[in-house]
Scaffold this active site. Structure first.
Site, mmCIF file in Angstrom:
data_model
loop_
_atom_site.group_PDB
_atom_site.id
_atom_site.type_symbol
_atom_site.label_atom_id
_atom_site.label_comp_id
_atom_site.label_asym_id
_atom_site.label_seq_id
_atom_site.Cartn_x
_atom_site.Cartn_y
_atom_site.Cartn_z
ATOM 1 N N ASP B 286 0.876 -1.226 0.177
ATOM 2 C CA ASP B 286 0.133 0.045 0.136
ATOM 3 C C ASP B 286 0.866 1.291 0.080
ATOM 4 O OD1 ASP B 286 0.943 -0.816 2.487
ATOM 5 O OD2 ASP B 286 -0.283 0.471 3.635
ATOM 6 N N GLU B 287 0.309 2.303 -0.591
ATOM 7 C CA GLU B 287 0.776 3.564 -0.310
ATOM 8 C C GLU B 287 2.209 3.824 -0.738
ATOM 9 O OE1 GLU B 287 -2.025 5.715 2.972
ATOM 10 O OE2 GLU B 287 -0.356 4.661 3.790
#
Lengths: 683, 683
Positions: B286-287
């Site tokens: 993620d991210e």
């Protein structure tokens, strides 16, 4: 708490940042490092911050100088416990002669912690402190209700925080023998009923306590209170033990005329004495029922043969032999005050329990004494009652002579033991034989989850009595500090509040509030009144549910104490406290509506409905008084209401008559009564 | 709770005496014996009785028949979880295909326990039950705040009670790598900052969970969220990590162009995969901040050379290689929904978190899906918000398109990810790819002592969403049951209430009541508004004290929910609830007097004074309404008061704008607002 021997507070305080830089002078040991570790963890808990690193380098770290000598007497009655503590802008300075002083100094420091907006701080202070008595104990009965090791460790942690230094464990009684024995495996298999500490657990517990400056004094009760032991080894019994016999559970006694009894106890005490390294070893000796011996023809013959007119004389012979056995094993024998009723070796330590007069008689006979008379926590008395008992006062505790005589038909010979002796006095030499005191908690009606709230906060008040100067005896001030100390103990690990919540939530899942509110304003009836079976032939009460509001209510209602304090301030003219008084009274009054709702259909709670209504009536009377009501009718009704509460207190004012008298609903006393009386001007 | 698929209740109940006689038919195992042991211990805790012996012979013992098959799928996604339970006058009958069904049946039995005057009883019932989804999880972030093993075990116990079966542990992130690595010891020495689980602790925890039918799915987040790892092994970094850099803590990423990165992760995931036996292994994903890669010239050159126009394509290559590594190790890879933004192997499980539309897109691409969008516990939303999110609804959670566009300047590309897709739909084939859901709790502002109260009771409501039929969605009824379940969890070991008391007592030692009363009627502001630094360049907030009333207040005020329920009953004509409503309102109004007193001189509490006054004003308005006040002036003032509360809720209604908007005092929302509005007739 306990209040130091000498303390000066300066304005200002020292902020506690992320780091502490501990500077050791003198003997740094692993034990002291662990003590600093506990200190920083507790500081973090109280301050709501991550634990400060104890060896933070320079920077913003607060210096904590510890100068400590090495004390060969650590963990003995001769430990050097004094310490000197200075907190000022330069940091913290702690000077002690030995590890005990360091532990005490750190405990005091924690009580100086103040919460702050970003970080906690420690108040500036100069403290010079040492205890009044060397023996400051609590006794926990783990036989009648077994307590887990985890529970015992919590109590030890709390003891360290208030500078108690002896944990006396009552490890055997009629209900069970609680330590694994490898020499006598039937003690574990048969006499423990499956609830016992392994030897590893005991060693771990002893080390845990030692780390905290606390000695564990074990008690293995003989010759009486030995039913469980005798179930396992019936050949030593005076009367054949019958499993499940409710009467024998309390009265069964070892046969003191058999050589086998002494061989058995020599080996058993030897094994147990090695597990518990303390020099003191408690051998019990209390409440031997004469008929256990006199009704055994062989024992009766033995008594005749030796010219013993009384069983006390027979017990004295037993005591002397046990003392010799223990002395050979390097131990100093302790016994309950019955052991002093006939001449025994004078180095036996006598624990005075039946009345303060035994302090005088035992010290007169040259015995060192530990005082538990006046400190019985299982009487469920409020802290104030114990707080005012001085360990050196031989007339502090006992039955008024007229009452003892009146009760003689019921008490028999016990009437003499319990009777106050108005002529008892102490000399300075006798005073010096009093090593200190102990607060015993017998656990007929105390389960593992109740222990924290039955032992605390009262033990903190008693700790102050054993530590602080005799002149420290302002009850109001004690209660103000006690509420704070109790919360500090809970913040650092005690489960008193947590377990009370659990008990209330169990009774009223989803809405425990009304049960807790009732319990917070009340206390259980006293002096064994709540122990429903005590005067019905047995002390075990398997049928008694211990999950009622009176098991949740504490012997001290700290909320009621605060109310009482405010009420007296109001009556003395301080009108600023009126809104808070109204808030408290309104809540108690209104709680009844909620209590009636949650109790519907729940028999245990329904029993407490009249108690909730009584609380409502008292609170309404308090509100009426604040509103200025004074008419004759109201005064009459309020007087009757207050008198009813007094009668309930009076009915449980004496252990012997308590269960016979009519009891208040749900065994609950209304603790806001004195405050309401003050507001009503009826005191 | 969770409500069974099918349940019939008959009148009557089965009393639980001292003994249970368990009759096994089928495969009795040590695991099942331990499950029965836990069952009897919990039964004892809930019933307030000693634990019934599970193998009590005949006599008055209740027969508990357990017929169980052996299920090779136990502790996998294919576990056979259904069970059939009958409680009637003959005893208890539990039939299951495997151990999971037995655990679930015993959990249901505990929820049928009723307290009784002398002994608890279990309601007569016939229950036929199976879960709607196989994957029913919570995720705990132990990187941002470390959680002790003891704390995790408490959560696992509570999970068993409400039939959750997956504990996803987020074990590495910028703030720390939390598992001992022997292959890469610098992960332990450098990247853990001293807070990690030993391999023995992990093995013990996995076994503890397995005993309770709970799989532990580990997550070691790469290529982003790897700052701690890269501090230890900087040669793998895309940008050189600088210790203490607040920005990098969240964005630092592994260099995906280095073969060494894959060699490292193969060995690390191999070591960790052996510690965590579950087939599923969460690799994060993620991210990833694009500039971490694009600003590294070598990575930029690599992208050009491979024709990657976007960093998503580069990440897809990374994902595919990690998937291969994990597959070689016998694992099924999971990743957050970013991994699905470019084509990757379709057996990668996608965890949809940024919005429900990823459920549709990922299943359309053939990925199995676990849904966490809509269940983020760190948003500090009330249980009702999560409860109504259906895991199969691709439009349940996301930013309204217009709002997303409005916020694009602030959000950048994230605006697209968060934007609701009104056209998203699911086919039955796609539905079948949804394995279930997870409720994540990121711990920027959750400490170890706060965990129980942040995870529960909301996880119980979400557990019902994952287990029970989609048609079970009566919020009022859910809250009634939730209050009871929360207390049952606390009675059997959860520390939610206990730790709340500790936090309040720390702020106000000796008189924690007023702080608790305020916290009980309020909730913290939502959607990261209480996370003071989240939009200031970092997610760690070392300066933020987590010991304020808003850290004690729960996202659900169960007292306010009960009040709201009663208020609506009152408005609907039920006058019997009026006294209880008055009691509740009076207490909230009067609490302010006490709160003002305890907060004096205490900056953290002084900040909350306006919140206490707002509560007082709302409560007074409710009392006025009950008293029939309706005049124009009062209506205007009350409308303004209510509107102020609505504004506060609205200001924290969206995670992106929250901290920018003006916040209510002390970050507290007034949860009694809807009930007061109903009483005032202003809704």
């Amino acid at each position: 708490m306990p209040q130091p021997a000498s303390a000066q507070f300066d304005t200002g305080s020292l902020p506690i940042p992320a780091g502490l830089s501990v500077v050791w002078e003198g003997t740094r040991t692993a034990l002291l490092d662990r003590a600093v570790g506990r200190f920083t963890a507790r500081l973090a808990a109280l301050g709501g911050i991550p634990a400060p690193a104890p060896d933070a380098p320079g920077g913003g770290a607060i210096p904590l100088h510890i100068r400590v000598g090495s004390d060969p007497g650590y963990l003995s009655i001769a430990a050097r416990e004094q310490y000197r503590l200075t907190v000022d802008a330069n940091g913290i300075d702690l000077v002690a002669d030995g590890p005990a002083g360091v532990l005490h100094g750190l405990a005091t420091l924690l009580q100086l912690v103040q919460a702050g907006p970003q970080q906690p701080s420690i108040a500036y202070a100069r403290i010079d402190d040492a205890p009044r008595f060397a023996w400051r104990g609590v006794m926990i009965d783990v036989s009648r209700h077994f307590m887990t090791i985890e529970t015992l460790k919590r109590q030890i942690d709390a003891m360290e925080m208030v500078k108690l230094d002896v944990l006396h464990l009552h490890l055997s009684d009629g209900q069970g023998f609680r330590v694994e024995s490898r020499v006598f495996p039937r003690l574990t298999r048969v006499a423990s009923h499956g609830q016992y500490y392994t030897q590893d657990q005991i060693r771990d517990l002893v080390a845990y306590a030692a780390d905290r400056g606390i000695r564990i004094v074990p008690e293995f009760d003989t010759p009486g209170h030995s039913f469980a032991l005798l179930l396992a080894y019936p050949e030593l019994a005076s009367q054949a033990p019958v499993p499940g016999d409710r009467h024998q559970v309390n009265v069964a006694a070892i046969n003191p005329t058999l050589e086998e009894s002494y061989r058995f106890l020599r080996r058993l005490y030897g094994e147990m004495g090695r597990l518990f390294p303390d020099r003191y070893f408690h051998a019990g000796g209390d409440e031997v029922s004469p008929t256990q011996w006199t009704k055994n023809p062989a024992i009766a013959a033995f008594m005749t043969q030796h010219g013993f007119a009384t069983t006390q004389q027979l017990q004295a012979r037993f005591t002397a032999r046990i003392q010799k056995i223990l002395q050979d094993q390097g131990k100093i024998m302790m016994g309950w005050d019955e052991v002093s009723e006939a001449p025994i070796p004078d180095n036996v330590v006598v624990e005075a329990w039946r009345g303060s007069k035994f302090i005088a008689s035992a010290t007169r006979a040259g015995h060192p004494v530990v005082v538990s008379a006046g400190y019985y926590l299982d009487f469920l008395l409020p802290a104030s009652e114990h707080y005012l008992v001085d360990p050196l006062d031989p007339r502090a505790s006992g039955l008024a002579p007229e009452l003892a005589e009146k009760l003689r038909p019921k008490l028999g010979a016990m009437a003499d033991a319990l009777k106050l002796d108005p002529s008892a006095t102490m000399t300075p030499v006798q005073d010096r034989l009093v090593m200190g005191g102990e607060a015993p908690l017998w656990t007929e009606v105390v389960t593992d989850e109740m222990l924290d709230a039955r032992l605390w906060p009262r033990s903190a008040a008693i700790a102050e009595r054993f530590w602080s100067p005799a002149s420290v005896r302002d009850v109001r001030d004690m209660y103000r500090r006690l509420a704070v100390v109790q919360d500090e103990l809970c913040v650092t690990g005690l489960q008193a509040q947590a377990n009370r919540y659990r008990m209330a939530a169990r009774l009223s899942p989803g809405d425990a509030g009304p049960v807790l509110a009732l319990a917070d304003a009340t206390s259980p009836i006293r002096n064994y009144g709540h122990n429903h079976l005590v005067f019905h032939g047995t002390k075990i009460a398997p049928e008694q549910r211990m999950n009622t509001p009176s098991d949740i209510a504490a012997p001290d209602s700290l909320a009621a104490e605060r109310f009482d304090d405010l009420a007296h301030r109001y009556v003395a003219g301080d009108r600023s406290v009126r809104p808070v008084l109204e808030t408290m009274l309104t809540r108690w009054r209104d709680n009844d509506v909620a209590f009636q709702a949650v109790s519907a259909g729940h028999p245990i709670l329904e029993e407490a409905r009249p108690a909730s209504q009584e609380l409502k009536a008292l609170a309404q009377a308090g509100l009426d008084a604040l509103a200025g009501r004074k008419d004759t009718q109201w005064r009459a009704a309020t007087s009757a209401l207050l008198a009813r509460q007094d009668q309930a207190v009076a009915a449980s004012a004496n252990m012997v008559v308590s269960r016979a008298a009519p009891q208040p609903p749900a065994d609950l006393l209304q603790d806001i009564t004195p405050g309401v009386r003050a507001l009503a001007g009826l005191d």
